[in-house]
Write a protein that holds these residues in place. Structure first.
Motif, PDB file in Angstrom:
ATOM      1  N   LYS A 173       0.835  -1.207   0.000  1.00 28.36           N
ATOM      2  CA  LYS A 173       0.000   0.000   0.000  1.00 28.36           C
ATOM      3  C   LYS A 173       0.869   1.257   0.000  1.00 28.36           C
ATOM      4  O   LYS A 173       0.406   2.346  -0.351  1.00 28.36           O
ATOM      5  N   LYS A 188      -1.288   3.719  -4.356  1.00 22.75           N
ATOM      6  CA  LYS A 188      -2.006   4.719  -3.568  1.00 22.75           C
ATOM      7  C   LYS A 188      -3.494   4.428  -3.379  1.00 22.75           C
ATOM      8  O   LYS A 188      -4.134   5.035  -2.532  1.00 22.75           O
ATOM      9  N   ASN A 189      -4.061   3.534  -4.210  1.00 20.92           N
ATOM     10  CA  ASN A 189      -5.489   3.262  -4.073  1.00 20.92           C
ATOM     11  C   ASN A 189      -5.796   2.247  -2.965  1.00 20.92           C
ATOM     12  O   ASN A 189      -6.953   1.992  -2.659  1.00 20.92           O
ATOM     13  N   LYS A 205      -6.038   1.654   0.762  1.00 17.61           N
ATOM     14  CA  LYS A 205      -6.071   2.413   2.007  1.00 17.61           C
ATOM     15  C   LYS A 205      -5.474   1.606   3.162  1.00 17.61           C
ATOM     16  O   LYS A 205      -4.658   2.106   3.927  1.00 17.61           O
ATOM     17  N   GLU A 206      -5.902   0.342   3.278  1.00 23.38           N
ATOM     18  CA  GLU A 206      -5.365  -0.515   4.337  1.00 23.38           C
ATOM     19  C   GLU A 206      -5.641  -1.979   4.038  1.00 23.38           C
ATOM     20  O   GLU A 206      -6.554  -2.308   3.281  1.00 23.38           O
ATOM     21  N   GLN A 250      -8.923  -6.098   1.685  1.00 23.81           N
ATOM     22  CA  GLN A 250      -8.357  -4.757   1.676  1.00 23.81           C
ATOM     23  C   GLN A 250      -9.454  -3.710   1.618  1.00 23.81           C
ATOM     24  O   GLN A 250     -10.565  -3.983   1.157  1.00 23.81           O
ATOM     25  N   ALA A 276     -10.176  -0.459  -0.318  1.00 27.16           N
ATOM     26  CA  ALA A 276      -9.700   0.280  -1.499  1.00 27.16           C
ATOM     27  C   ALA A 276     -10.430   1.619  -1.609  1.00 27.16           C
ATOM     28  O   ALA A 276     -11.633   1.708  -1.339  1.00 27.16           O
ATOM     29  N   LEU A 277      -9.697   2.645  -1.984  1.00 24.52           N
ATOM     30  CA  LEU A 277     -10.293   3.972  -2.148  1.00 24.52           C
ATOM     31  C   LEU A 277     -11.067   4.032  -3.458  1.00 24.52           C
ATOM     32  O   LEU A 277     -10.642   3.486  -4.472  1.00 24.52           O
ATOM     33  N   LYS A 336     -13.963   6.700  -5.892  1.00 21.94           N
ATOM     34  CA  LYS A 336     -14.570   8.010  -6.050  1.00 21.94           C
ATOM     35  C   LYS A 336     -15.477   7.973  -7.266  1.00 21.94           C
ATOM     36  O   LYS A 336     -15.061   7.554  -8.349  1.00 21.94           O
ATOM     37  N   SER A 387     -17.600   9.590  -2.416  1.00 21.84           N
ATOM     38  CA  SER A 387     -16.275   8.985  -2.302  1.00 21.84           C
ATOM     39  C   SER A 387     -16.223   8.214  -0.994  1.00 21.84           C
ATOM     40  O   SER A 387     -17.021   8.439  -0.090  1.00 21.84           O
ATOM     41  N   THR A 406     -14.567   4.211   0.788  1.00 18.80           N
ATOM     42  CA  THR A 406     -13.779   2.993   0.644  1.00 18.80           C
ATOM     43  C   THR A 406     -14.702   1.816   0.395  1.00 18.80           C
ATOM     44  O   THR A 406     -15.876   1.845   0.762  1.00 18.80           O
TER      45      THR A 406
END
Length: 319
Positions: free
Chosen positions: A116, A120-121, A123-124, A144, A146-147, A149, A154, A156
């Motif tokens: 991660k 960058k997409n 998040k955790e 996971q 994931a971000l 939008k 927007s 996760t």
């Protein structure tokens, strides 16, 4: 009034998603299916890692990285992304790109549990459990956050997948564990060797790492041919133009994923021009932010296409 309607639609969608039966896949059957390989997409036998004279040890990888440190000159090519729309799916993405880094190093980035920091997409990582460990092959269950939008929303989304990592073949297959918002989310990463300085061996054509290392006097750089084949099928496929917009965002997200990989490769090999991919990534992010600030979907889609053409024109001018 419009905002109230959109909120109502969002609530109804989540209610619909919650009422869909959560079909749990049989993990054992998935593991059994992962274990089968027809060999059609595997690297040729003389280029497989982990066996025979072409085996890549830690010492080999260090030699390969040293060749890049001595000669870090490399221009990242524009990634080739082909988008098709199989019946009943949102899209099937096929990505091909050459990376200026040895296959082992690229594979380490893609399979790193803590990647991660690179992509960058992500998040955790909510959970990670190793189900099968055969040394060169692992099957891992990963969840996971994931971000995402879309329009003016927007947040996760949880991505719960079963990942089959085969280091000998440099492949990583993934498939979602259960259905929900996504009916299908599956694909495969593959990393194959690229003899960057093969011309120095002319008229001899090396077929293995050992032959390549010998004919270049240990100075030949080993790069990677990276491919990603990914199928995305939501439980409910929206009609145009929403589906077009989603397909465009999915393609852009994948492109940014590849840009993150290229930027990390540049950092590892010590390329003095490593800031360039980061700037391009930031530029892409700025474009996405600008697009997301426009509320009218027709205007946003037109802007997305116009920006894509401008980026393509810049690449042609730069080359």
């Amino acid at each position: 009034m419009a905002k109230t309607e959109m909120t109502k639609t969002r609530v109804e969608f989540h209610e619909r998603e919650r009422n869909v039966p959560s079909k749990e896949f049989n993990i054992a059957s998935q593991l059994k299916r992962f274990g089968k390989d027809d060999g059609k997409n595997s690297p040729s036998s003389d280029l497989k890692w982990g066996k025979g004279a072409s085996s890549f040890s830690d010492n080999d990888l260090e030699k390969q990285l040293q060749a890049w440190r001595e000669n870090p000159s490399w221009t990242d090519p524009h990634s080739e992304i082909k988008v098709s729309v199989p019946k009943g799916s949102l899209c099937n993405l096929k990505v091909n790109v050459n990376v200026g880094l040895p296959p082992d190093a690229v594979y380490n980035i893609v399979t790193d549990p803590d990647n991660k920091k690179v992509f960058k997409n992500i998040k955790e990582v909510i959970s990670r459990k190793v189900l099968v460990d055969e040394g060169h092959r692992q099957v891992v269950e990963v969840e996971q956050a994931a971000l995402w939008k879309f329009l003016w929303w927007s947040g996760t989304i949880a991505v719960h997948v079963l990942v089959d990592q085969n280091r000998e073949e440099r492949s990583m297959k993934f498939e979602q564990v259960k259905t929900g918002f996504m009916k299908k989310f599956e694909g495969c990463w593959r990393v194959e060797p690229l003899f960057v300085d093969e011309k120095t061996c002319f008229p001899f054509k090396p077929k293995t790492w050992t032959e390549y290392y010998s004919c270049t006097g240990g100075k030949g750089r080993l790069g990677s041919k990276v491919s990603l084949d990914q199928l995305i099928q939501p439980a409910i496929i929206p009609p145009p133009p929403i589906s077009w917009y989603l397909r465009g965002i999915t393609t852009k997200t994948t492109e940014m994923l590849i840009n993150d990989l290229l930027a990390e490769a540049a950092r590892i090999r010590g390329d003095l021009g490593s800031e360039k991919p980061n700037k391009e990534s930031e530029s892409s992010q700025d474009i996405l932010t600008e697009v997301d600030n426009v509320l009218d979907i027709k205007r946003r889609w037109a802007m997305h296409r116009r920006n894509a053409k401008l980026c393509h024109r810049r690449l042609l001018t730069a080359s």
